[in-house]
Design an enzyme around this catalytic site. Structure first.
Site, mmCIF file in Angstrom:
data_model
loop_
_atom_site.group_PDB
_atom_site.id
_atom_site.type_symbol
_atom_site.label_atom_id
_atom_site.label_comp_id
_atom_site.label_asym_id
_atom_site.label_seq_id
_atom_site.Cartn_x
_atom_site.Cartn_y
_atom_site.Cartn_z
ATOM 1 N N ALA A 42 -2.194 5.199 -2.910
ATOM 2 C CA ALA A 42 -1.731 5.075 -1.518
ATOM 3 C C ALA A 42 -2.317 6.178 -0.638
ATOM 4 O O ALA A 42 -2.385 7.336 -1.051
ATOM 5 C CB ALA A 42 -0.209 5.129 -1.473
ATOM 6 N N GLN A 43 -2.751 5.774 0.547
ATOM 7 C CA GLN A 43 -3.185 6.764 1.542
ATOM 8 C C GLN A 43 -2.146 6.758 2.657
ATOM 9 O O GLN A 43 -1.054 6.250 2.488
ATOM 10 C CB GLN A 43 -4.572 6.385 2.069
ATOM 11 C CG GLN A 43 -5.664 6.537 1.036
ATOM 12 C CD GLN A 43 -7.044 6.306 1.650
ATOM 13 O OE1 GLN A 43 -7.272 6.531 2.832
ATOM 14 N NE2 GLN A 43 -7.969 5.864 0.821
ATOM 15 N N GLU A 103 -0.144 6.403 13.444
ATOM 16 C CA GLU A 103 -0.828 5.247 12.853
ATOM 17 C C GLU A 103 -0.529 4.023 13.712
ATOM 18 O O GLU A 103 0.382 4.038 14.541
ATOM 19 C CB GLU A 103 -0.385 5.033 11.397
ATOM 20 C CG GLU A 103 -0.834 6.163 10.478
ATOM 21 C CD GLU A 103 -0.608 5.898 9.009
ATOM 22 O OE1 GLU A 103 -0.106 4.819 8.650
ATOM 23 O OE2 GLU A 103 -0.946 6.783 8.204
ATOM 24 N N HIS A 213 -5.685 -5.150 5.318
ATOM 25 C CA HIS A 213 -5.964 -3.867 5.974
ATOM 26 C C HIS A 213 -7.283 -4.013 6.719
ATOM 27 O O HIS A 213 -8.254 -4.511 6.158
ATOM 28 C CB HIS A 213 -6.032 -2.744 4.944
ATOM 29 C CG HIS A 213 -5.920 -1.386 5.562
ATOM 30 N ND1 HIS A 213 -6.923 -0.851 6.326
ATOM 31 C CD2 HIS A 213 -4.921 -0.477 5.550
ATOM 32 C CE1 HIS A 213 -6.538 0.353 6.757
ATOM 33 N NE2 HIS A 213 -5.325 0.601 6.301
ATOM 34 N N ARG A 258 -1.501 -3.806 12.522
ATOM 35 C CA ARG A 258 -2.565 -4.126 11.577
ATOM 36 C C ARG A 258 -3.068 -5.570 11.630
ATOM 37 O O ARG A 258 -4.245 -5.825 11.449
ATOM 38 C CB ARG A 258 -1.994 -3.881 10.191
ATOM 39 C CG ARG A 258 -2.870 -3.014 9.387
ATOM 40 C CD ARG A 258 -2.151 -2.618 8.151
ATOM 41 N NE ARG A 258 -2.019 -1.187 8.151
ATOM 42 C CZ ARG A 258 -1.480 -0.523 7.167
ATOM 43 N NH1 ARG A 258 -0.980 -1.148 6.130
ATOM 44 N NH2 ARG A 258 -1.416 0.782 7.213
ATOM 45 N N HIS A 315 -4.241 -6.102 1.235
ATOM 46 C CA HIS A 315 -3.758 -4.734 1.040
ATOM 47 C C HIS A 315 -2.330 -4.677 0.520
ATOM 48 O O HIS A 315 -1.994 -3.831 -0.289
ATOM 49 C CB HIS A 315 -3.853 -4.021 2.393
ATOM 50 C CG HIS A 315 -3.400 -2.595 2.385
ATOM 51 N ND1 HIS A 315 -3.949 -1.654 1.552
ATOM 52 C CD2 HIS A 315 -2.434 -1.953 3.108
ATOM 53 C CE1 HIS A 315 -3.357 -0.480 1.756
ATOM 54 N NE2 HIS A 315 -2.425 -0.637 2.683
ATOM 55 N N ARG A 350 3.874 -5.692 8.161
ATOM 56 C CA ARG A 350 4.431 -4.370 7.840
ATOM 57 C C ARG A 350 3.826 -3.284 8.726
ATOM 58 O O ARG A 350 2.604 -3.223 8.906
ATOM 59 C CB ARG A 350 4.150 -4.037 6.374
ATOM 60 C CG ARG A 350 4.591 -2.653 5.972
ATOM 61 C CD ARG A 350 4.372 -2.408 4.512
ATOM 62 N NE ARG A 350 2.983 -2.367 4.150
ATOM 63 C CZ ARG A 350 2.208 -1.299 4.241
ATOM 64 N NH1 ARG A 350 2.669 -0.162 4.744
ATOM 65 N NH2 ARG A 350 0.951 -1.353 3.850
#
Ligand code: SIN
Length: 476
Positions: A42-43, A103, A213, A258, A315, A350
């Site tokens: 995970a990043q 983000e 992603h 996203r 992703h 998400r």
């Protein structure tokens, strides 16, 4: 009192530690590979409200990203517990970065990253949880889950693929999602835990919601996630014609949710033949993103200087085993947490860095639910909403499935952009492969576009909030 937890990622290990801390004397963690799984990779970070005044904004960002297909009660409760779970992690040795990161889809910089390693949040959290789970005495057994044993709609244990039966008072599935079923993916999840739960009688929900992603570097055939935090720090997307195109798609540009960015990248790839991340506006790129930098260097690019070629890739699985807020499934004594579960926290899309938050919160809540179940039999089934569609399906499996073909078909026909023709073709090709064919059927049933699910033939949202659920049984 024995609790068996299947899966040793962030959700599974935090549940194991919470169980031991809460006085559960016998905790067994079953893992295929204690150093494997998506949690390690995970990043980004953990999305946590900055202070009291930010709770409402974080809830709102989660609902907006999820197109309000979330369960609002779950969203408030998980976000309300975010600071508690972060502090618990810090008490166990996790070192957060001093500042917070921004983000996509977040109205404020609230993502907590790791102090050491920056973009290696998964490694930082997993090292802490692995050490603590050993210290508190959770037993780890390497093995593969074959089946969940149920007697009178009550879980009594599991059987491993070597035939060993492990008796349990309850079972927690933390086996990850199914985004790894796609040809291009950042995730290892093959959905096998979800299929096993279905065969034990559990309902699954929202399988069509697969998150792509937008920025995954593809260099010499190797895929590597370029964290959303890179865009949060100012990186911009540019197409092969040299156009910075995101504002054409959304006024939030690179920091739109996203699903919006993934579709824009996909369109520009098809239209111009290439999309790149321009990271030149970021100061101290290598220091901030060491894992990404070493990947780029290994492939001959200069971190922080050269354009990074990117593509979208599967992703995260938003759908999974239907659970209530505390991880209870539709089978008594069977819990599911983390990416294996569908708690309705994420809705139809998400929000970045909400997945680690969900895993940590569910790891805490599931043990409360387990103790209530163990001591008094308390159980609550996941609610089926008024407009939800429940499909009974024969859970037959073919004796041989060509997984390479499955990955290709899902990518081609059940990917970022879907259509009736493509989905029909996929359904024919995926016969006998349980989860992939259910992902496709769900995508076919949802004749609208919402969040990560986009149909060219039904490009707008119908306005009705509903979920699609499957359970094994005779087809209607
Ligand atoms: C990222 O850093 O972009 C990935 C984190 C996430 O999936 O939320």
């Amino acid at each position: 009192m024995r609790l068996v937890i299947v899966g040793s990622g962030i959700a599974g290990l935090s549940a194991a530690i919470r169980a031991r801390e809460g006085g559960v004397d016998d905790v067994v963690v079953i893992t295929r590979d204690r150093h494997g799984g998506s949690s390690w990779r995970a990043q980004g970070g953990i999305a946590v409200p900055i202070d009291d005044s930010d709770v409402k904004a974080h809830v709102n960002d989660t609902l907006v990203a999820g197109r309000y297909l979330n369960d609002e009660g779950v969203v408030w409760s998980y976000i309300g517990l975010a600071r508690d779970v972060l502090n618990w992690l810090i008490r166990h040795g996790f070192e957060p970065c001093r500042g917070r990161s921004l983000e996509g889809g977040h109205s404020r910089a609230r993502v907590v990253r790791a102090r050491i390693g920056g973009d290696r949040i998964g490694e930082a959290v997993m090292s802490v949880l692995t050490r603590v789970s050993e210290e508190v005495g959770a037993q780890v057994i390497e093995g593969r889950l074959d089946s969940i044993e149920v007697n009178n709609n009550r879980v009594v244990g599991i059987t491993l693929d070597d035939g060993d039966f492990i008796k349990a008072d309850a079972v927690v599935l933390a086996t990850g999602g199914y985004a790894g079923l796609y040809l291009y993916s950042t995730n290892d999840g093959d959905g096998s835990g979800i299929e096993t739960a279905m065969r034990a009688g559990a309902l699954v929900r929202d399988l069509e919601f697969v998150q792509f992603h937008p920025t995954v570097a593809m260099l010499n055939g190797d895929l590597f996630l370029i964290s959303e935090a890179v865009r949060g720090e100012g990186a911009r997307l540019v197409n092969k014609d040299g156009e910075y195109f995101m504002r054409r798609y959304d006024e939030r540009a690179e920091l739109a949710p996203r699903d919006v960015v993934s579709r824009a990248v996909y369109n520009e790839l098809v239209r111009t033949g290439g999309v790149y991340l321009d990271v030149s506006p970021i100061k101290d790129f290598e220091e901030k993103f060491p894992a990404i930098s070493s990947f780029l260097r290994a492939h001959g690019l200069r971190p922080g200087k050269d354009l990074i070629p990117v593509v979208p890739a599967a992703h995260y699985a938003i759908g999974g085993i239907a659970v209530d807020a505390l991880g209870r499934t539709s089978v008594r004594g069977l819990f599911a947490i983390g990416e294996a579960s569908s708690s309705l926290f994420h809705g139809a899309n998400r929000l970045a860095s909400n997945s680690l938050l969900e895993a940590l919160v569910q790891g805490y809540l599931v043990i409360r639910a387990f103790k209530a179940y163990y001591s008094g039999g308390a159980w609550r089934y996941p609610v089926i909403g008024r407009y939800d569609v429940v499909v009974h399906t024969r859970c037959r499996l073919a004796s041989y499935v060509d997984m390479g073909r499955v990955r290709d078909v899902l990518w081609r026909y059940v990917g970022i952009v879907r259509s009736e023709d493509g989905l029909r073709r996929a359904i024919d090709e995926l016969e006998g492969s349980l989860l992939p064919s259910l992902i496709t059927k769900a995508a076919m049933i949802r004749r609208e576009s919402v969040g990560v699910h986009y149909r060219v033939d039904y490009p707008s949202w119908s306005g009705t909030k509903f979920h699609i659920l499957f359970r094994c049984g005779d087809e209607a």
